[in-house]
Design a protein around this motif. Structure first.
Motif, PDB file in Angstrom:
ATOM      1  N   LYS A 135     -13.868  -6.375 -78.846  1.00 35.74           N
ATOM      2  CA  LYS A 135     -14.382  -7.767 -78.843  1.00 35.74           C
ATOM      3  C   LYS A 135     -13.352  -8.534 -78.636  1.00 35.74           C
ATOM      4  N   THR A 136     -13.607  -9.782 -78.139  1.00 40.37           N
ATOM      5  CA  THR A 136     -12.488 -10.884 -77.667  1.00 40.37           C
ATOM      6  C   THR A 136     -12.815 -12.226 -78.234  1.00 40.37           C
ATOM      7  N   TYR A 137     -11.967 -12.866 -78.827  1.00 41.79           N
ATOM      8  CA  TYR A 137     -12.368 -14.229 -79.328  1.00 41.79           C
ATOM      9  C   TYR A 137     -11.308 -15.067 -78.693  1.00 41.79           C
ATOM     10  N   ILE A 138     -11.543 -16.247 -78.498  1.00 43.48           N
ATOM     11  CA  ILE A 138     -10.717 -17.441 -77.953  1.00 43.48           C
ATOM     12  C   ILE A 138     -10.321 -18.556 -79.120  1.00 43.48           C
ATOM     13  N   HIS A 139      -9.019 -18.803 -79.272  1.00 40.94           N
ATOM     14  CA  HIS A 139      -8.852 -19.977 -79.988  1.00 40.94           C
ATOM     15  C   HIS A 139      -7.998 -21.025 -79.134  1.00 40.94           C
ATOM     16  N   TYR A 140      -8.105 -22.148 -79.516  1.00 37.22           N
ATOM     17  CA  TYR A 140      -7.726 -23.335 -78.520  1.00 37.22           C
ATOM     18  C   TYR A 140      -6.690 -24.187 -79.390  1.00 37.22           C
ATOM     19  N   PRO A 141      -5.713 -24.767 -78.556  1.00 37.64           N
ATOM     20  CA  PRO A 141      -4.642 -25.506 -79.223  1.00 37.64           C
ATOM     21  C   PRO A 141      -5.380 -26.864 -79.480  1.00 37.64           C
ATOM     22  N   ILE A 142      -4.636 -27.299 -80.899  1.00 37.42           N
ATOM     23  CA  ILE A 142      -5.276 -28.617 -81.268  1.00 37.42           C
ATOM     24  C   ILE A 142      -4.053 -29.486 -81.332  1.00 37.42           C
ATOM     25  N   GLU A 143      -4.537 -30.649 -80.886  1.00 39.17           N
ATOM     26  CA  GLU A 143      -3.536 -31.754 -80.556  1.00 39.17           C
ATOM     27  C   GLU A 143      -3.067 -32.311 -82.021  1.00 39.17           C
ATOM     28  N   GLY A 144      -1.551 -32.250 -82.183  1.00 35.06           N
ATOM     29  CA  GLY A 144      -0.956 -32.651 -83.528  1.00 35.06           C
ATOM     30  C   GLY A 144      -0.884 -31.506 -84.503  1.00 35.06           C
ATOM     31  N   TYR A 145      -1.173 -30.373 -84.016  1.00 35.14           N
ATOM     32  CA  TYR A 145      -1.062 -29.169 -85.063  1.00 35.14           C
ATOM     33  C   TYR A 145       0.228 -28.889 -85.391  1.00 35.14           C
ATOM     34  N   PRO A 146       0.811 -28.803 -86.603  1.00 33.06           N
ATOM     35  CA  PRO A 146      -0.179 -28.717 -87.852  1.00 33.06           C
ATOM     36  C   PRO A 146      -0.369 -29.866 -88.559  1.00 33.06           C
ATOM     37  N   HIS A 147       0.003 -31.106 -88.155  1.00 27.77           N
ATOM     38  CA  HIS A 147       0.266 -32.065 -89.105  1.00 27.77           C
ATOM     39  C   HIS A 147      -1.162 -32.837 -89.193  1.00 27.77           C
ATOM     40  N   ASN A 148      -1.840 -32.844 -88.129  1.00 28.94           N
ATOM     41  CA  ASN A 148      -2.940 -33.688 -87.747  1.00 28.94           C
ATOM     42  C   ASN A 148      -4.008 -33.183 -88.530  1.00 28.94           C
ATOM     43  N   VAL A 149      -4.082 -33.195 -89.879  1.00 29.28           N
ATOM     44  CA  VAL A 149      -5.029 -32.394 -90.694  1.00 29.28           C
ATOM     45  C   VAL A 149      -6.390 -32.971 -90.807  1.00 29.28           C
ATOM     46  N   GLN A 150      -6.500 -34.137 -90.495  1.00 29.25           N
ATOM     47  CA  GLN A 150      -8.022 -34.664 -90.115  1.00 29.25           C
ATOM     48  C   GLN A 150      -8.676 -34.106 -88.933  1.00 29.25           C
ATOM     49  N   LEU A 151      -7.983 -34.044 -87.937  1.00 38.45           N
ATOM     50  CA  LEU A 151      -8.482 -33.279 -86.658  1.00 38.45           C
ATOM     51  C   LEU A 151      -8.723 -31.892 -86.953  1.00 38.45           C
ATOM     52  N   ILE A 152      -7.587 -31.185 -87.390  1.00 41.00           N
ATOM     53  CA  ILE A 152      -7.668 -29.794 -87.455  1.00 41.00           C
ATOM     54  C   ILE A 152      -8.673 -29.245 -88.215  1.00 41.00           C
ATOM     55  N   ALA A 153      -9.092 -29.850 -89.385  1.00 43.69           N
ATOM     56  CA  ALA A 153     -10.302 -29.439 -90.317  1.00 43.69           C
ATOM     57  C   ALA A 153     -11.617 -30.341 -90.007  1.00 43.69           C
ATOM     58  N   SER A 154     -11.804 -30.096 -88.804  1.00 45.05           N
ATOM     59  CA  SER A 154     -13.261 -30.815 -88.388  1.00 45.05           C
ATOM     60  C   SER A 154     -13.783 -30.005 -87.032  1.00 45.05           C
ATOM     61  N   ASP A 155     -14.999 -30.313 -86.651  1.00 46.09           N
ATOM     62  CA  ASP A 155     -15.530 -29.644 -85.694  1.00 46.09           C
ATOM     63  C   ASP A 155     -14.753 -29.824 -84.387  1.00 46.09           C
ATOM     64  N   GLU A 156     -13.983 -30.527 -84.185  1.00 46.68           N
ATOM     65  CA  GLU A 156     -13.181 -30.947 -83.020  1.00 46.68           C
ATOM     66  C   GLU A 156     -11.930 -30.020 -82.806  1.00 46.68           C
ATOM     67  N   GLY A 157     -11.525 -29.411 -84.216  1.00 46.40           N
ATOM     68  CA  GLY A 157     -10.502 -28.852 -84.365  1.00 46.40           C
ATOM     69  C   GLY A 157     -10.687 -27.352 -84.503  1.00 46.40           C
ATOM     70  N   TYR A 158     -10.712 -26.886 -85.738  1.00 43.76           N
ATOM     71  CA  TYR A 158     -10.919 -25.665 -86.142  1.00 43.76           C
ATOM     72  C   TYR A 158     -12.452 -25.159 -85.736  1.00 43.76           C
ATOM     73  N   GLY A 159     -13.175 -26.249 -85.543  1.00 44.94           N
ATOM     74  CA  GLY A 159     -14.618 -26.061 -85.293  1.00 44.94           C
ATOM     75  C   GLY A 159     -14.921 -25.610 -83.838  1.00 44.94           C
ATOM     76  N   LYS A 160     -13.955 -25.890 -82.781  1.00 40.81           N
ATOM     77  CA  LYS A 160     -14.120 -25.525 -81.412  1.00 40.81           C
ATOM     78  C   LYS A 160     -13.768 -24.022 -81.421  1.00 40.81           C
ATOM     79  N   ASN A 161     -13.017 -23.451 -82.232  1.00 44.02           N
ATOM     80  CA  ASN A 161     -12.798 -22.169 -81.886  1.00 44.02           C
ATOM     81  C   ASN A 161     -13.960 -21.016 -82.028  1.00 44.02           C
ATOM     82  N   ASP A 162     -13.695 -20.137 -81.214  1.00 47.48           N
ATOM     83  CA  ASP A 162     -14.819 -18.824 -81.585  1.00 47.48           C
ATOM     84  C   ASP A 162     -14.612 -18.504 -83.030  1.00 47.48           C
TER      85      ASP A 162
END
Length: 487
Positions: A135-162
């Motif tokens: 089984k293989t899963y994909i996680h994507y880069p998040i702009e401004g990681y790790p300091h852009n907390v509002q984006l990271i902890a959102s559906d467009e951040g971690y929410g986009k990851n498998d």
């Protein structure tokens, strides 16, 4: 060897502590695993009594609760990043790790490819894993990681990851090396578990630095020496001190990232269950030291060994002077010099006496055996012969390998194989002894002493070639060399 660490106590209390941490959450804990699991020789050197596979044996007590997730960065796949200690690429090491875990009956659930941005090599590796039924899963880069907390902890951040499907309560997240994205995978899972109504937990399992030892304890200084190339710095955890009024030791990267982690936890759960980066750890190793002075001396020895490793790398152009200077600074903190390593002193004294490259080995009982380079043997090969003769009670003047046998080997090396150095290496000496042992009782007795070299300290006044280094490693000797190349 004097024992300074209670390994059985460690196996017991460490597994109990992890169970307690699992119970603090909804029966689901993601544990980021740092350091080496199968062969932690650094820990076994500075904590005499700690077995290199102790962490694996400890986790085996929790085997039925464990699922392992292996993480690899798409960027590392793309650039064929190599694991230096094994000489293999990270993608190959993912498969090696999986095989090693499965041979020990651990469940390996899946592989996560992080930092994925359409890399062709990552796609090829993913398809290879899928063909193998992994089984293989994909996680994507998040702009401004790790300091852009509002984006990271959102559906467009971690929410986009498998979302990584797991079935057991303790998920161990490991990787071939640093920078793979283990922590991000854990936090992404927390976010996505929370969206599914489950309050999962996060913990770090790293052996060093030891949080409940003093900042300048030799064990913690030895960790800094071991990571001099990363420039890790041990620090008093200011968040722990503020929260509890107690001193705890952590390192700069965890302390620097904690405010970001704190904000991420608050973004996911509304609160952070941990008041400090030290709180996130589960390491109990500091409670299992049975003889502090034994471990202190072993750690001082390790700092010196790390110095020689760095100077050898510098001589080969594999590092810069900052790594060496960092360890020299740690010498001052530990109040040591290279003269504290007995074999260093003995080898250099033999060199001064003979005018030839020399070597020395410290045996288990403290006896020092030395050797020099001769026309027939390099100083490392001569040392092994001198040592095993001593251990077998064979007189120093006895020639185990007759010159009549050595000369044909030298002729083959030079005339037929185009070599420049006629002297026998350690492997060639051991092969010759093995042949002679069929009919020579003294050679047989000498060979039988080789297991007694495990844990012995060795120093040479010249940098050894790869063949000789590997022989000492296989024999279990701790080798250091002066940063002087053969002419």
């Amino acid at each position: 060897m004097k024992i300074g660490f209670d390994n059985e106590k460690y196996l017991k209390i460490q597994s109990e502590h992890i169970r307690e941490r699992i119970a603090q959450f909804d029966g689901k804990l993601y544990m980021e695993l740092g350091g080496k699991l199968f062969d932690d020789h650094h820990a076994s050197r500075i904590l005499p009594g700690f077995q290199p596979d102790s962490k694996l044996r400890m986790l085996a007590q929790l085997r039925d609760s464990i699922e392992i997730v292996i993480v690899i960065s798409a960027e590392d796949i793309e650039r064929n990043k190599i694991r230096a200690d094994l000489g293999i690429t990270y993608d190959k090491d993912v498969l090696r790790l999986r095989d090693e875990f499965m041979k020990r009956d651990f469940m390996v659930g899946s592989v996560v490819i992080t930092h994925y941005n359409g890399q062709m090599a990552a796609d090829q590796f993913r398809h290879r894993l899928e063909r193998m039924g992994i089984k293989t899963y994909i996680h994507y880069p998040i702009e401004g990681y790790p300091h852009n907390v509002q984006l990271i902890a959102s559906d467009e951040g971690y929410g986009k990851n498998d979302f990584v499907e797991t079935s057991r309560e303790l998920v161990i997240v490991t990787a071939p090396g640093p920078g793979s994205g283990k922590m991000a995978v854990c936090l992404s899972q927390l976010y996505n578990e929370n969206r599914r109504g489950k309050r999962a937990g996060y913990a770090k399992f790293e052996t060093f630095p030891v949080w409940n030892l003093p900042l300048k304890h030799p064990i913690n200084i030895a960790y800094e020496a071991a990571t001099a190339d990363l420039n890790d710095v041990n620090m008093i955890d200011p968040f722990h001190l503020e929260a509890y009024g107690k001193i705890a030791i952590n390192y700069n990267r965890d302390i620097e990232i904690y405010p970001v982690l704190n904000a991420l936890f608050e973004g996911i759960y509304g609160e952070n269950p941990y008041k400090s980066p030290t709180d996130m750890g589960v390491n109990m190793i500091g409670f299992c030291i049975s003889d502090d002075e034994v471990c202190c001396q072993a750690s001082r020895d390790e700092i010196i060994r790390r110095y020689y490793t760095a100077t050898n790398k510098l001589a080969n152009g594999a590092c810069n002077e900052s790594e060496v200077n960092k360890i020299l600074m740690l010498f001052n903190q530990a109040k040591i010099t290279t003269a504290n390593r007995k074999t260093t002193v003995a080898a250099n004294e033999r060199k001064q006496q003979t005018g030839q490259p020399a070597s020395a080995m410290e045996l288990e009982d403290g006896t020092i055996i030395t050797a020099k380079t001769t026309q027939l043997l390099g100083c490392s090969a001569a040392l092994i012969l001198n040592v095993i003769k001593h251990l077998a009670g064979i007189g120093h003047d006895v020639k185990l390998i007759p010159q009549s046998l050595i000369e044909p080997i030298q002729k083959t090396k030079i005339e037929y194989l185009g070599g420049n150095n006629p002297r026998l290496h350690t492997d060639e000496v051991l092969v010759a002894l093995s042949v002679l042992s069929q009919h020579d009782e003294q050679c047989r007795r000498a060979l039988e002493q080789l297991p007694r070299l495990r844990g012995c300290q060795v120093h040479t006044t010249i940098m050894l070639g790869e063949v000789d280094r590997k022989i000492f490693k296989k024999l279990g000797c701790d080798l250091t060399c002066d940063p002087i190349k053969k002419k």
